[in-house]
Design a protein around this motif. Structure first.
Motif, PDB file in Angstrom:
ATOM      1  N   PRO A   1       0.873  -1.192  -0.057  1.00  0.00           N
ATOM      2  CA  PRO A   1      -0.028   0.120   0.011  1.00  0.00           C
ATOM      3  C   PRO A   1       0.845   1.211  -0.160  1.00  0.00           C
ATOM      4  O   PRO A   1       1.868   1.374   0.516  1.00  0.00           O
ATOM      5  CB  PRO A   1      -0.940   0.135   1.223  1.00  0.00           C
ATOM      6  CG  PRO A   1      -0.024  -0.842   2.111  1.00  0.00           C
ATOM      7  CD  PRO A   1       0.678  -2.032   1.357  1.00  0.00           C
ATOM      8  N   VAL A   2       0.139   2.245  -0.714  1.00  0.00           N
ATOM      9  CA  VAL A   2       1.006   3.390  -0.535  1.00  0.00           C
ATOM     10  C   VAL A   2       0.751   4.399   1.068  1.00  0.00           C
ATOM     11  O   VAL A   2      -0.255   4.354   1.517  1.00  0.00           O
ATOM     12  CB  VAL A   2       0.386   4.556  -1.643  1.00  0.00           C
ATOM     13  CG1 VAL A   2       1.082   5.979  -1.465  1.00  0.00           C
ATOM     14  CG2 VAL A   2       0.472   3.836  -3.098  1.00  0.00           C
ATOM     15  N   ARG A   3       2.010   4.510   1.386  1.00  0.00           N
ATOM     16  CA  ARG A   3       2.114   5.469   2.835  1.00  0.00           C
ATOM     17  C   ARG A   3       1.760   6.963   2.681  1.00  0.00           C
ATOM     18  O   ARG A   3       2.297   7.387   1.434  1.00  0.00           O
ATOM     19  CB  ARG A   3       3.167   4.999   3.457  1.00  0.00           C
ATOM     20  CG  ARG A   3       3.550   3.490   3.702  1.00  0.00           C
ATOM     21  CD  ARG A   3       4.802   3.401   4.548  1.00  0.00           C
ATOM     22  NE  ARG A   3       5.006   1.896   4.874  1.00  0.00           N
ATOM     23  CZ  ARG A   3       4.678   1.373   5.956  1.00  0.00           C
ATOM     24  NH1 ARG A   3       3.726   1.865   6.749  1.00  0.00           N
ATOM     25  NH2 ARG A   3       4.655   0.122   6.261  1.00  0.00           N
ATOM     26  N   LYS A   4       0.856   7.487   3.374  1.00  0.00           N
ATOM     27  CA  LYS A   4       0.766   8.787   3.129  1.00  0.00           C
ATOM     28  C   LYS A   4       1.866   9.551   4.020  1.00  0.00           C
ATOM     29  O   LYS A   4       2.524   9.125   5.038  1.00  0.00           O
ATOM     30  CB  LYS A   4      -0.619   9.019   3.885  1.00  0.00           C
ATOM     31  CG  LYS A   4      -1.811   8.562   3.258  1.00  0.00           C
ATOM     32  CD  LYS A   4      -3.038   9.154   3.740  1.00  0.00           C
ATOM     33  CE  LYS A   4      -4.330   8.574   3.158  1.00  0.00           C
ATOM     34  NZ  LYS A   4      -5.410   9.147   3.569  1.00  0.00           N
TER      35      LYS A   4
END
Length: 255
Positions: A252-255
């Motif tokens: 997943p893309v980390r914020k």
């Protein structure tokens, strides 16, 4: 003396044990297309030991795209390309409308002297485009194939993947399925030879299950022996039929 000899045999067998896992490879530039700028999909086609990054020569295969109930032959568009320092192929395919696209490679028989047999790996991967995901569980009609029971795109690393092994359209009970990561940039190293290729066995319905440990393109190869043989220098030889499926698993893309 005998101890030294036996140790040498063990080392040789270990090396050959690692090298026995062959994979046909169809690796697209993306597993999902959500924007028009990504719609020109490039494909890398190879025959290799993907975890070890060791390529083998791939004679020009037949490559087709199955989508929307139609099959398109894109073989004439193939261009030669060195992949893992060996002869492979590349192709470009422009996706113009929503759909699930199966990219399928049917290779020429590969003679493997170490196993005294021919190898034919029917290999496929999926690209889903513009929000459509219907039909990902439909067979492509190959001699042998893995039909995914888990959606073969849009998966996180750590997900469980399931597929059903078919031969001549029928489930293969107890099929052996080899699993390897495409170690594209060589950043991973197996702790020992047993860790190069993972192995799972299908159940009575030809269904197998594997939990993908980390991100990347993962190949699943179900192996069977063809009933017919091919001639090699005047002798009939067995043919290993591989049903190979490649799927991408991402973090997943980390914020």
């Amino acid at each position: 003396m005998w101890k030294t000899f036996l140790m040498s045999c063990v080392m040789v067998l270990s090396v050959y044990g690692v090298a026995l896992a062959h994979f046909g490879m169809v690796i697209p530039s993306t597993g999902t297309v959500t924007e028009k700028k990504d719609a020109n999909v490039s494909l890398d086609l190879a025959f290799a030991h993907p975890m070890e990054g060791q390529g083998m020569r791939l004679a020009k295969p037949v490559v087709k795209v199955v989508a929307g109930g139609k099959t398109e032959d894109v073989t004439p568009s193939l261009k030669a390309k060195k992949i893992m320092d060996h002869d492979g192929w590349t192709a470009q395919y422009a996706i113009r409308k929503p759909g699930v696209y199966q990219f399928v490679m049917e290779p020429q028989p590969y003679w493997e002297p170490a196993e005294d047999c021919y190898i034919v790996h029917y290999t496929k991967t999926y690209v889903s485009a513009f929000g459509d995901e219907d039909g990902w569980d439909e067979p492509a009609g190959l001699k042998t194939e893995i039909v995914p029971l888990t959606r073969p795109f849009g998966n996180y690393a750590g997900n469980v993947f399931q597929g059903q092994v078919l031969l001549d359209g029928k489930p293969v009970p107890g099929a052996d399925v080899e699993v390897e990561l495409y170690n594209r940039d060589g950043k991973y190293e197996a702790p020992n030879e047993y860790m190069v290729t993972q192995v799972v066995k299908a159940d009575a319905n030809g269904v197998f299950t594997y939990a993908v440990p980390f991100a990347g393109w993962w190949g699943f190869a179900a192996l069977n022996t063809a009933p017919e043989k091919l001639d090699h220098d005047g002798s009939p030889k067995n043919v290993e039929l591989g049903a190979v499926l490649w799927a991408e698993f991402v973090d997943p893309v980390r914020k």
